[in-house]
Design an enzyme around this catalytic site. Structure first.
Site, PDB file in Angstrom:
ATOM      1  N   ALA A  69      -0.440   3.670 -10.147  1.00  0.00           N
ATOM      2  CA  ALA A  69      -1.085   2.355 -10.220  1.00  0.00           C
ATOM      3  C   ALA A  69      -2.191   2.449 -11.264  1.00  0.00           C
ATOM      4  O   ALA A  69      -2.651   3.542 -11.602  1.00  0.00           O
ATOM      5  CB  ALA A  69      -1.641   1.985  -8.859  1.00  0.00           C
TER       6      ALA A  69
ATOM      7  N   GLY B 210       1.784   5.918  -7.605  1.00  0.00           N
ATOM      8  CA  GLY B 210       2.630   4.730  -7.455  1.00  0.00           C
ATOM      9  C   GLY B 210       3.929   4.835  -8.244  1.00  0.00           C
ATOM     10  O   GLY B 210       4.932   4.221  -7.877  1.00  0.00           O
TER      11      GLY B 210
ATOM     12  N   GLU C 292      -2.995  11.419  -5.889  1.00  0.00           N
ATOM     13  CA  GLU C 292      -4.120  10.556  -5.484  1.00  0.00           C
ATOM     14  C   GLU C 292      -5.294  11.358  -4.934  1.00  0.00           C
ATOM     15  O   GLU C 292      -6.451  10.988  -5.096  1.00  0.00           O
ATOM     16  CB  GLU C 292      -3.663   9.530  -4.422  1.00  0.00           C
ATOM     17  CG  GLU C 292      -2.716   8.461  -4.929  1.00  0.00           C
ATOM     18  CD  GLU C 292      -1.238   8.847  -4.878  1.00  0.00           C
ATOM     19  OE1 GLU C 292      -0.934  10.057  -4.764  1.00  0.00           O
ATOM     20  OE2 GLU C 292      -0.391   7.946  -4.974  1.00  0.00           O
TER      21      GLU C 292
ATOM     22  N   GLU D 132       6.163   6.675  -6.038  1.00  0.00           N
ATOM     23  CA  GLU D 132       6.501   5.780  -4.922  1.00  0.00           C
ATOM     24  C   GLU D 132       7.478   4.689  -5.363  1.00  0.00           C
ATOM     25  O   GLU D 132       8.381   4.304  -4.616  1.00  0.00           O
ATOM     26  CB  GLU D 132       5.214   5.166  -4.352  1.00  0.00           C
ATOM     27  CG  GLU D 132       4.373   6.223  -3.629  1.00  0.00           C
ATOM     28  CD  GLU D 132       2.942   5.779  -3.340  1.00  0.00           C
ATOM     29  OE1 GLU D 132       2.313   5.171  -4.230  1.00  0.00           O
ATOM     30  OE2 GLU D 132       2.464   6.049  -2.227  1.00  0.00           O
TER      31      GLU D 132
HETATM   32  N1  DAK Z   1      -3.994   4.275 -14.686  1.00  0.00           N
HETATM   33  C1  DAK Z   1      -4.593   3.880 -15.833  1.00  0.00           C
HETATM   34  N2  DAK Z   1      -4.509   4.556 -17.003  1.00  0.00           N
HETATM   35  C2  DAK Z   1      -3.784   5.687 -17.028  1.00  0.00           C
HETATM   36  C3  DAK Z   1      -3.121   6.166 -15.867  1.00  0.00           C
HETATM   37  C4  DAK Z   1      -3.250   5.406 -14.653  1.00  0.00           C
HETATM   38  N3  DAK Z   1      -2.632   5.770 -13.485  1.00  0.00           N
HETATM   39  N4  DAK Z   1      -2.515   7.319 -16.194  1.00  0.00           N
HETATM   40  C5  DAK Z   1      -2.750   7.526 -17.497  1.00  0.00           C
HETATM   41  N5  DAK Z   1      -3.521   6.546 -18.017  1.00  0.00           N
HETATM   42  C6  DAK Z   1      -4.001   6.401 -19.403  1.00  0.00           C
HETATM   43  C7  DAK Z   1      -5.098   7.412 -19.723  1.00  0.00           C
HETATM   44  O1  DAK Z   1      -6.350   6.960 -19.256  1.00  0.00           O
HETATM   45  C8  DAK Z   1      -4.996   7.475 -21.225  1.00  0.00           C
HETATM   46  O2  DAK Z   1      -5.624   6.337 -21.749  1.00  0.00           O
HETATM   47  P1  DAK Z   1      -6.545   6.457 -23.104  1.00  0.00           P
HETATM   48  O3  DAK Z   1      -7.556   7.492 -22.798  1.00  0.00           O
HETATM   49  O4  DAK Z   1      -5.560   6.890 -24.177  1.00  0.00           O
HETATM   50  O5  DAK Z   1      -7.073   5.074 -23.297  1.00  0.00           O
HETATM   51  C9  DAK Z   1      -3.505   7.323 -21.481  1.00  0.00           C
HETATM   52  O6  DAK Z   1      -2.962   6.729 -20.301  1.00  0.00           O
HETATM   53  C10 DAK Z   1      -2.794   8.647 -21.708  1.00  0.00           C
HETATM   54  O7  DAK Z   1      -3.111   9.488 -20.616  1.00  0.00           O
HETATM   55  P2  DAK Z   1      -3.707  10.974 -20.791  1.00  0.00           P
HETATM   56  O8  DAK Z   1      -4.492  11.089 -22.050  1.00  0.00           O
HETATM   57  O9  DAK Z   1      -4.388  11.324 -19.530  1.00  0.00           O
HETATM   58  O10 DAK Z   1      -2.349  11.804 -20.966  1.00  0.00           O
HETATM   59  P3  DAK Z   1      -2.111  13.321 -20.618  1.00  0.00           P
HETATM   60  O11 DAK Z   1      -0.775  13.640 -21.178  1.00  0.00           O
HETATM   61  O12 DAK Z   1      -3.249  14.187 -21.024  1.00  0.00           O
HETATM   62  O13 DAK Z   1      -2.032  13.387 -19.035  1.00  0.00           O
HETATM   63  C11 DAK Z   1      -1.297  12.615 -16.837  1.00  0.00           C
HETATM   64  C12 DAK Z   1      -0.983  12.769 -18.374  1.00  0.00           C
HETATM   65  C13 DAK Z   1      -0.189  11.785 -16.223  1.00  0.00           C
HETATM   66  C14 DAK Z   1      -1.315  14.004 -16.207  1.00  0.00           C
HETATM   67  C15 DAK Z   1      -2.689  11.944 -16.677  1.00  0.00           C
HETATM   68  O14 DAK Z   1      -2.690  10.761 -17.477  1.00  0.00           O
HETATM   69  C16 DAK Z   1      -2.987  11.565 -15.260  1.00  0.00           C
HETATM   70  O15 DAK Z   1      -3.347  12.431 -14.462  1.00  0.00           O
HETATM   71  N6  DAK Z   1      -2.886  10.268 -14.921  1.00  0.00           N
HETATM   72  C17 DAK Z   1      -3.307   9.754 -13.644  1.00  0.00           C
HETATM   73  C18 DAK Z   1      -2.298  10.098 -12.570  1.00  0.00           C
HETATM   74  C19 DAK Z   1      -2.723   9.555 -11.211  1.00  0.00           C
HETATM   75  O16 DAK Z   1      -3.782   9.967 -10.697  1.00  0.00           O
HETATM   76  N7  DAK Z   1      -1.940   8.674 -10.622  1.00  0.00           N
HETATM   77  C20 DAK Z   1      -2.212   8.122  -9.314  1.00  0.00           C
HETATM   78  C21 DAK Z   1      -2.984   6.836  -9.443  1.00  0.00           C
HETATM   79  S1  DAK Z   1      -3.338   6.071  -7.850  1.00  0.00           S
HETATM   80  C22 DAK Z   1      -0.394   0.607  -3.176  1.00  0.00           C
HETATM   81  C23 DAK Z   1       0.521   0.712  -4.233  1.00  0.00           C
HETATM   82  C24 DAK Z   1       0.369   1.727  -5.164  1.00  0.00           C
HETATM   83  C25 DAK Z   1      -0.703   2.580  -5.067  1.00  0.00           C
HETATM   84  C26 DAK Z   1      -1.593   2.468  -4.032  1.00  0.00           C
HETATM   85  C27 DAK Z   1      -1.464   1.471  -3.087  1.00  0.00           C
HETATM   86  N8  DAK Z   1      -0.210  -0.380  -2.170  1.00  0.00           N
HETATM   87  C28 DAK Z   1       1.113  -1.115  -2.106  1.00  0.00           C
HETATM   88  C29 DAK Z   1      -1.207  -0.621  -1.153  1.00  0.00           C
HETATM   89  C30 DAK Z   1      -0.803   3.620  -6.075  1.00  0.00           C
HETATM   90  C31 DAK Z   1      -1.918   4.344  -6.346  1.00  0.00           C
HETATM   91  C32 DAK Z   1      -1.887   5.277  -7.490  1.00  0.00           C
HETATM   92  O17 DAK Z   1      -0.880   5.465  -8.150  1.00  0.00           O
END
Ligand code: DAK
Length: 262
Positions: free
Chosen positions: A70, A113, A136, A116
């Site tokens: 997300a 997400g 997360e 998921e």
């Molecule tokens: N959100 C926003 N931006 C993101 C992102 C995300 N989840 N993932 C990556 N980006 C952005 C980065 O900020 C970066 O942006 P700039 O700095 O270039 O502006 C760009 O994408 C490239 O990412 P990285 O520079 O970080 O790329 P790397 O190759 O170094 O790393 C990575 C890739 C996938 C390991 C890293 O980007 C990362 O760790 N991303 C976050 C992963 C994460 O924590 N995901 C979980 C998010 S929480 C619900 C439904 C859904 C959800 C909850 C509730 N309900 C129905 C109630 C879901 C929650 C989640 O998913």
């Protein structure tokens, strides 16, 4: 075909009259699943659901990411009350309403997400570089769209605990061994292999396909006795379709069936 801001929708895909392709399209943020993107996904799914020519939907991302979760920028300052008031995640709840099979073709990251969303599809085909995970915990929260439930059913308790409590990713081969993924294929052939799989499903009787999907999903939602009863009723129901007669006659007459979808 309607244009969407955050996804691409192609139908017919590769000229196949019954297969549609939906591609997540926010490459700069690794297809982070913003509210607007998820609304596009569900609007597009319903458009395809309503089109009687469509029999199979493929959902994919790009070479680097299926989706990295997300949109964290959208969530960082959220409060529980805002999330309830805005019902921001409502589109997620509508995915199970799609009765046609959805195949997730996963390349690169399928995290949070994104994992998921892939698990909400009916089956996953992954490239050998795909990475799955529920990270997360690393950003101070927990899965919210089924990760603790669906990953646990797929991996078993101990492995799911490990991945959910550490945030460590799972590679494509481990995901396949655990049954999370149906098939792992070389990256360069991901879309060809997924298309082949979609064709195998699209040339079956569409009503039987829907009833089979519904019955498999019942396995996750009911005790065995109820699930078996549900399956038996759906089995009987296929005998109300012309396609069941066509399928069995074609077998006996040693020819290919010609399914009409009724
Ligand atoms: N959100 C926003 N931006 C993101 C992102 C995300 N989840 N993932 C990556 N980006 C952005 C980065 O900020 C970066 O942006 P700039 O700095 O270039 O502006 C760009 O994408 C490239 O990412 P990285 O520079 O970080 O790329 P790397 O190759 O170094 O790393 C990575 C890739 C996938 C390991 C890293 O980007 C990362 O760790 N991303 C976050 C992963 C994460 O924590 N995901 C979980 C998010 S929480 C619900 C439904 C859904 C959800 C909850 C509730 N309900 C129905 C109630 C879901 C929650 C989640 O998913």
């Amino acid at each position: 075909m309607k244009k969407f801001e955050n996804i691409l929708c192609e139908f017919p895909y590769r000229g196949h009259p019954h297969i549609a392709l939906v591609s997540l399209n926010r490459p700069k943020v690794l297809n982070a699943l913003s509210t607007a993107l998820m609304q596009d996904v569900i609007d597009c799914f319903f458009m395809l659901e309503d089109n009687t020519d469509v029999r199979v939907i493929i959902l994919t991302g790009n070479d680097k990411a299926f989706a990295a979760g997300a949109d964290i920028a959208e969530m960082v300052e959220a409060t529980p009350i805002h999330q309830i008031q805005e019902n921001r995640f409502r589109s997620w709840k509508q995915i199970p309403l799609i009765t046609k099979p959805i195949i997730a073709a996963v390349n690169g990251f399928a995290l949070g997400g994104g994992c998921e969303l892939a698990m909400s599809c009916d089956l996953i085909i992954a490239s050998d570089t795909a990475k799955f995970g529920q990270p997360e915990i690393k950003i101070g929260t927990i899965p919210g769209a089924g990760g603790t439930q669906r990953l646990t059913r797929a991996l078993g308790k101990s492995k799911a605990m490990y991945h959910i409590l550490t945030g460590d990713m799972l590679d494509a081969h481990d995901a396949e061994k655990a049954g999370l993924v149906a098939k792992v294929v070389p990256t360069e052939s991901l879309m060809n292999e997924t298309f082949e799989c979609a064709k195998l499903i699209a040339n079956k009787a569409p009503v039987a396909i829907k009833l089979a999907k519904e019955a498999v999903n019942a396995a996750f939602e009911s005790p065995l006795k109820e699930g078996l009863e549900f399956e038996r009723r759906n089995f009987y129901l296929t005998f109300a379709s012309q396609d069941q007669k066509e399928g069995m006659r074609a077998f006996l007459e040693k020819r290919e069936p010609d399914y009409k979808g009724n």
